[in-house]
Design a protein around this motif. Structure first.
Motif, PDB file in Angstrom:
ATOM      1  N   LEU A  84     -20.363   9.891  -0.370  1.00  0.00           N
ATOM      2  CA  LEU A  84     -19.801   9.467   0.911  1.00  0.00           C
ATOM      3  C   LEU A  84     -18.681  10.393   1.360  1.00  0.00           C
ATOM      4  CD1 LEU A  84     -19.659   5.575   0.478  1.00  0.00           C
ATOM      5  CD2 LEU A  84     -21.204   6.890   1.944  1.00  0.00           C
ATOM      6  N   ALA A  85     -17.870  10.856   0.402  1.00  0.00           N
ATOM      7  CA  ALA A  85     -16.765  11.749   0.736  1.00  0.00           C
ATOM      8  C   ALA A  85     -17.275  13.070   1.295  1.00  0.00           C
ATOM      9  CB  ALA A  85     -15.894  12.004  -0.496  1.00  0.00           C
ATOM     10  N   ASP A  86     -18.391  13.574   0.750  1.00  0.00           N
ATOM     11  CA  ASP A  86     -18.978  14.802   1.273  1.00  0.00           C
ATOM     12  C   ASP A  86     -19.395  14.645   2.733  1.00  0.00           C
ATOM     13  OD1 ASP A  86     -18.675  16.672  -0.676  1.00  0.00           O
ATOM     14  OD2 ASP A  86     -20.586  16.270  -1.664  1.00  0.00           O
ATOM     15  N   ARG A  87     -19.789  13.425   3.102  1.00  0.00           N
ATOM     16  CA  ARG A  87     -20.260  13.190   4.454  1.00  0.00           C
ATOM     17  C   ARG A  87     -19.131  12.802   5.405  1.00  0.00           C
ATOM     18  NH1 ARG A  87     -24.162  13.020   1.062  1.00  0.00           N
ATOM     19  NH2 ARG A  87     -26.374  13.055   1.623  1.00  0.00           N
ATOM     20  N   TRP A  88     -18.165  12.062   4.898  1.00  0.00           N
ATOM     21  CA  TRP A  88     -17.077  11.561   5.738  1.00  0.00           C
ATOM     22  C   TRP A  88     -15.953  12.571   5.911  1.00  0.00           C
ATOM     23  CZ3 TRP A  88     -12.345   8.291   4.596  1.00  0.00           C
ATOM     24  CH2 TRP A  88     -11.863   7.686   5.765  1.00  0.00           C
ATOM     25  N   GLY A  89     -15.775  13.436   4.918  1.00  0.00           N
ATOM     26  CA  GLY A  89     -14.685  14.407   4.953  1.00  0.00           C
ATOM     27  C   GLY A  89     -13.824  14.272   3.710  1.00  0.00           C
ATOM     28  N   ARG A  90     -13.652  15.374   2.974  1.00  0.00           N
ATOM     29  CA  ARG A  90     -12.942  15.301   1.700  1.00  0.00           C
ATOM     30  C   ARG A  90     -11.469  14.968   1.859  1.00  0.00           C
ATOM     31  NH1 ARG A  90     -15.860  20.678  -0.939  1.00  0.00           N
ATOM     32  NH2 ARG A  90     -17.909  19.695  -1.268  1.00  0.00           N
ATOM     33  N   VAL A  91     -10.814  15.514   2.881  1.00  0.00           N
ATOM     34  CA  VAL A  91      -9.380  15.291   3.043  1.00  0.00           C
ATOM     35  C   VAL A  91      -9.093  13.823   3.345  1.00  0.00           C
ATOM     36  CG1 VAL A  91      -7.341  15.857   4.411  1.00  0.00           C
ATOM     37  CG2 VAL A  91      -8.935  17.658   3.760  1.00  0.00           C
ATOM     38  N   LYS A  92      -9.823  13.243   4.302  1.00  0.00           N
ATOM     39  CA  LYS A  92      -9.628  11.833   4.643  1.00  0.00           C
ATOM     40  C   LYS A  92      -9.949  10.932   3.454  1.00  0.00           C
ATOM     41  CE  LYS A  92     -12.307  12.055   8.268  1.00  0.00           C
ATOM     42  NZ  LYS A  92     -13.084  11.649   9.482  1.00  0.00           N
ATOM     43  N   SER A  93     -10.985  11.278   2.718  1.00  0.00           N
ATOM     44  CA  SER A  93     -11.369  10.477   1.561  1.00  0.00           C
ATOM     45  C   SER A  93     -10.289  10.499   0.489  1.00  0.00           C
ATOM     46  CB  SER A  93     -12.690  10.993   0.985  1.00  0.00           C
ATOM     47  OG  SER A  93     -13.724  10.914   1.934  1.00  0.00           O
ATOM     48  N   ILE A  94      -9.732  11.684   0.236  1.00  0.00           N
ATOM     49  CA  ILE A  94      -8.674  11.820  -0.766  1.00  0.00           C
ATOM     50  C   ILE A  94      -7.468  10.968  -0.404  1.00  0.00           C
ATOM     51  CG2 ILE A  94      -6.912  13.442  -1.602  1.00  0.00           C
ATOM     52  CD1 ILE A  94      -9.149  15.542  -1.784  1.00  0.00           C
ATOM     53  N   ALA A  95      -7.062  11.014   0.870  1.00  0.00           N
ATOM     54  CA  ALA A  95      -5.898  10.241   1.304  1.00  0.00           C
ATOM     55  C   ALA A  95      -6.151   8.739   1.166  1.00  0.00           C
ATOM     56  CB  ALA A  95      -5.558  10.585   2.756  1.00  0.00           C
ATOM     57  N   LEU A  96      -7.360   8.298   1.521  1.00  0.00           N
ATOM     58  CA  LEU A  96      -7.691   6.873   1.423  1.00  0.00           C
ATOM     59  C   LEU A  96      -7.700   6.412  -0.029  1.00  0.00           C
ATOM     60  CD1 LEU A  96      -8.599   4.255   2.797  1.00  0.00           C
ATOM     61  CD2 LEU A  96     -10.957   5.066   2.623  1.00  0.00           C
ATOM     62  N   MET A  97      -8.292   7.222  -0.909  1.00  0.00           N
ATOM     63  CA  MET A  97      -8.350   6.850  -2.319  1.00  0.00           C
ATOM     64  C   MET A  97      -6.954   6.747  -2.926  1.00  0.00           C
ATOM     65  SD  MET A  97     -11.672   8.906  -3.815  1.00  0.00           S
ATOM     66  CE  MET A  97     -11.337  10.474  -2.995  1.00  0.00           C
ATOM     67  N   ALA A  98      -6.101   7.719  -2.619  1.00  0.00           N
ATOM     68  CA  ALA A  98      -4.750   7.709  -3.180  1.00  0.00           C
ATOM     69  C   ALA A  98      -3.947   6.516  -2.681  1.00  0.00           C
ATOM     70  CB  ALA A  98      -4.036   9.016  -2.828  1.00  0.00           C
ATOM     71  N   ALA A  99      -4.133   6.156  -1.415  1.00  0.00           N
ATOM     72  CA  ALA A  99      -3.430   4.989  -0.879  1.00  0.00           C
ATOM     73  C   ALA A  99      -3.877   3.718  -1.595  1.00  0.00           C
ATOM     74  CB  ALA A  99      -3.686   4.876   0.622  1.00  0.00           C
ATOM     75  N   LEU A 100      -5.186   3.613  -1.887  1.00  0.00           N
ATOM     76  CA  LEU A 100      -5.706   2.415  -2.545  1.00  0.00           C
ATOM     77  C   LEU A 100      -5.182   2.273  -3.967  1.00  0.00           C
ATOM     78  CD1 LEU A 100      -7.484  -0.048  -2.596  1.00  0.00           C
ATOM     79  CD2 LEU A 100      -9.446   1.409  -3.146  1.00  0.00           C
TER      80      LEU A 100
END
Length: 439
Positions: A84-100
């Motif tokens: 999903l991160a490859d499709r949604w965007g790695r930077v946005k995915s990283i920020a969301l994961m770290a916040a969680l």
């Protein structure tokens, strides 16, 4: 005599050291910084094991489950979330994961019983699930292929350094302010890093660091069918062996990191805070070993492909002998020195195995490939390590359980040996497929 064989560099940067932009190093540093936060949130628990055991009267099995549930969630979710991160965007995915994972760590601080803590720790694992694979894929995409083992080893060593900080700071804070504040401190740090990362790192600026050919291949990877993706991830025997060997050999650091504070507390009579600080030294040694071993693998493998496998096998055997001997000795300085030596090599195969995976899979699916590697690392090593050690410890004692842990690298060495036998042939096949795709 080993055959001479060049490593693939298709779709990767070919710049010299002087051509690597400063921004690439900034992105690398921030990405590793978040990895530090990741492991600080994960390993702070180990520093406060004695406090929680006393407060809630928990068995070693339950204590181990609080640690293992994080790695279990990472193992189960890393692949789908990485895709999903490859499709949604790695930077946005990283920020969301770290916040969680930061918010979940805050949840640990306010837990009132074992059940609530277990749920909060599960959400820490959900947040961390795809970070390792997506983060390393992002870093590798903006650096030359010749630095793969070094960068992989350094990136993964960030987990060791994060564990050091989490255990040391968590133990100190827990001693002076209480164990809840240990979790709270990790959560606050993670939130701050998320804000900084999101402000500095953008997909647009990252795209400028990648050659146009790599960008096109990344687009191809996003459109790739699931069947083609699985075929690319498991196309050769050697890449499967790299996954398996890497996962099994990480059972050692996971088990020792989780239980070393308790080991020092029970067998050396150290107070919980001091035990956590002392255990952090062994984690630091592991991190240094990952960097040195990864760099050594790159240096030895500039022209001879199979040497990456030989170095991985050597690291596993050294770990087995050193730690196997150490835990048979009585408590004392000699035992601690040998444990330190064994921990230096216990995760040494991380860099070589990561480089093997990168070499044996197309650049367009590297995030998914490292997700698969992370899946193997967690399900075969990181997830079962703490709880299995705890289960055995409840029956034969913690020392007896730790005496069995060094057997794992022997199995990893066997997997690496099998992979080495077909590596050159498999590498030729992968390169041929890449050349066909390029035309």
């Amino acid at each position: 005599m080993l055959l001479q064989h060049a490593e693939p560099a298709t779709g990767e940067l070919t710049a010299t050291k002087s051509d690597i932009p400063v921004y690439a190093w900034v992105v690398c540093a921030l990405t590793i910084g978040l990895l530090l936060s990741d492991y600080m949130s994960r390993q702070v628990l180990n520093a406060v094991f004695p406090f929680i055991k006393s407060a809630w009267n928990l068995s070693d099995t339950k204590l181990g489950s609080l640690s293992s549930v994080v790695a279990l969630m990472v193992g189960v979710l890393t692949f789908p979330l990485s895709v999903l991160a490859d499709r949604w965007g790695r930077v946005k995915s990283i920020a969301l994961m770290a916040a969680l994972w930061s918010l979940a760590t805050l949840g640990c601080a306010i837990s009132t019983n074992y059940g609530e803590m277990l749920i909060a720790r599960a959400f820490v694992g959900i947040g961390e699930a795809a970070y390792g694979s997506v983060g390393i894929a992002l870093v590798l995409s903006i650096f030359p292929a010749r630095l793969r083992a070094t960068l992989t080893g350094t990136f993964m060593a960030g987990g060791a350094f994060g564990s050091v900080l989490g255990m040391a700071i968590g133990g100190a804070v827990g001693t002076h302010l209480g164990w809840r504040w240990s979790f709270g401190a990790m959560a606050c740090l993670g939130i701050v890093l998320v804000v900084v990362y999101r402000c500095v790192v953008t997909e647009k600026r990252l795209a400028q660091l990648q050659p146009s050919s790599a960008a096109k291949k990344d687009d191809l990877g996003v459109r790739m069918s699931f069947r083609a993706l699985v075929k690319g991830l498991f196309s050769t025997r050697s890449v499967v062996c790299a996954y398996v060997g890497s996962g099994i050999h990480l059972l050692v650091p996971a088990a020792v990191w989780a239980w070393m504070p308790s080991f020092l507390n029970r067998y050396y009579g150290m107070a919980p805070g001091k035990a956590a600080m002392s255990a952090a030294v062994f984690v630091l040694v592991t991190g240094l070993g990952m960097i040195v071993c990864g760099n050594l693998a790159d240096r030895l493998n500039r022209k001879v492909a199979q040497r990456k496998w030989l170095t991985a096998i050597a690291y596993c055997l050294l770990c087995c002998v050193l730690l196997g001997t150490a835990f048979q000795l009585p408590a004392g300085p000699v035992q601690l020195v040998l444990i330190g030596c064994g921990m230096f090599f216990c995760a040494g195969a991380t860099g070589p195995s990561g480089a093997m995976v990168a070499n044996l899979t197309p650049p367009s699916i590297h995030a998914s490939a490292f997700a698969t590697l992370t899946l193997a690392n967690n399900l075969l090593g990181l997830a079962p390590a703490a709880i299995l050690t705890g289960i055995v410890a409840d029956r034969i004692g913690l020392l007896g359980a730790l005496q069995l842990v060094p057997l794992a690298p022997l199995l990893a060495a066997v997997a690496f040996a099998i992979g080495r036998r077909s590596y050159r042939r498999d590498l030729d096949c992968v390169n041929a497929l890449r050349e066909q795709a390029g035309h």
